[in-house]
Design a protein around this motif. Sequence first.
Motif, PDB file in Angstrom:
ATOM      1  N   UNK A   1       0.834  -1.207   0.000  1.00  0.00           N
ATOM      2  CA  UNK A   1       0.000   0.000   0.000  1.00  0.00           C
ATOM      3  C   UNK A   1       0.872   1.262   0.000  1.00  0.00           C
ATOM      4  N   UNK A   2       2.027   1.174   0.645  1.00  0.00           N
ATOM      5  CA  UNK A   2       2.903   2.348   0.715  1.00  0.00           C
ATOM      6  C   UNK A   2       3.653   2.608  -0.596  1.00  0.00           C
ATOM      7  N   UNK A   3       3.571   1.654  -1.530  1.00  0.00           N
ATOM      8  CA  UNK A   3       4.317   1.788  -2.789  1.00  0.00           C
ATOM      9  C   UNK A   3       3.461   2.310  -3.941  1.00  0.00           C
ATOM     10  N   UNK A   4       2.213   2.634  -3.680  1.00  0.00           N
ATOM     11  CA  UNK A   4       1.320   3.077  -4.756  1.00  0.00           C
ATOM     12  C   UNK A   4       1.869   4.270  -5.538  1.00  0.00           C
ATOM     13  N   UNK A   5       2.516   5.246  -4.910  1.00  0.00           N
ATOM     14  CA  UNK A   5       3.033   6.386  -5.692  1.00  0.00           C
ATOM     15  C   UNK A   5       4.059   5.981  -6.752  1.00  0.00           C
ATOM     16  N   UNK A   6       4.644   4.805  -6.602  1.00  0.00           N
ATOM     17  CA  UNK A   6       5.680   4.369  -7.546  1.00  0.00           C
ATOM     18  C   UNK A   6       5.194   3.266  -8.483  1.00  0.00           C
ATOM     19  N   UNK A   7       3.874   3.115  -8.614  1.00  0.00           N
ATOM     20  CA  UNK A   7       3.301   1.991  -9.351  1.00  0.00           C
ATOM     21  C   UNK A   7       3.814   1.889 -10.784  1.00  0.00           C
ATOM     22  N   UNK A   8       4.096   3.025 -11.429  1.00  0.00           N
ATOM     23  CA  UNK A   8       4.550   2.996 -12.823  1.00  0.00           C
ATOM     24  C   UNK A   8       5.978   2.469 -12.958  1.00  0.00           C
TER      25      UNK A   8
END
Length: 308
Positions: A145-152
Motif C-alpha cells: 500500500x505504501x508503494x502506490x506512488x511508484x506503481x509505474x
Amino acid sequence: RDRSHVLRFGFMVLGVFVLHANLSDIDFKYFDLGQGWEPIGFLVFIACLGHIVIRRFLRFEKDLATISREMETARQIQSFILPRDALDLPHLDIAARYVPMTAVAGDFYDFTIVDENRIGILVADVSGHGVPASLIGAMVKIAFASQKPFAADPAKVLSGLNKILCGKLESDFVTAAFCFIDTLDKSAVYAGAGHPPMLIWRPQQEAVFEHSTRGIILGQIEEAEYKSIKVDLLPGDRIILYTDGFVEAANPHGELYGWDRFKAAISANQDEAASVFADKLLEEISEWSGGEDNQDDDLTLIAVDIKA
C-alpha cells in the motif's frame, strides 16, 4: 496430575489382587484366602486406563475445536486482505483466482488502480504455508500500500517492498511479480523477485512468451536491486501472472505438471474469456493432482485480457 493418581490407583488395586491370588495358592492352616479375585483387579486397572484415555480424548477434541476456530478466524482475516471487488476497467478483462492448500495460505495478490487506463498488479508467494505465511502476507499488503506512488516503476515497487520486509522475516522469504499496465501507452512494465516469469499469450503468433528479470527474493538482502522490462501490448494479448503451485503440481505418481503442460493448457483455452480460462486451468491442475485434497501448494492466478 489427576491422571497419574488414577493410573497409580489402578496399579495398586491390580497389585493387591495379584498378590492375593498368589497367596491363595498357599495352603494356610487356619484360614482360606479364596481364589478368583485377580480378574477383578485387572478389570479395575483397565477401567482406570479407559478413564485416562477418555479424558485425553475429550481434551484433544477441545483443543482441536479451539484450533479450528482460530484457523477459521485466520481464514476470514486473510480473505479481508485480498481484493474483494470485481475490477471494471474499460480496456481490460481481469480474472483472479486464489486456491489455498489449507485454510490459510502464503500466496497473496493485490491491485493498485491509478485510473481507468492504468493498473498495477502484484502477485506474491511467501515461503511455507499456514498461519505464519498468512501473517507475512498481511505484512506484504501493508508494505505494498505504501508503494502506490511508484506503481509505474515496478522495479522501484519491489525495491521498496524488499527494504520494508528485510529484518522482519528471519528465515522466511517472499517471491513476487509486479506488472504495471497502461492501456493508453499500450504497454506492460514488469519486474520480478525470484518469481516465475510473466507469460503473455499472443493470438497473432499463437504462442506463449516468457518475460523475466531474475530479481532476488524479497526480505533477505536490503541492498538488492531490481530492474523493469517494458513489453508492447496488442489487442487480444493475454497477460498471465501466477505462483509456482501450477508448474510444480505433482500427480499421484510424483510427476510434475511442468512448463510444457502449463503452456499447452494456456494455448488450448485461448478462446475462452479470462474468467472461464482461469477456471479451466484450475480444473486441469486439480485433475492432474488427483483432486483438491491432494493439492500440495497454494495456487494463485491472474489473467488479464487486453481488449481492442
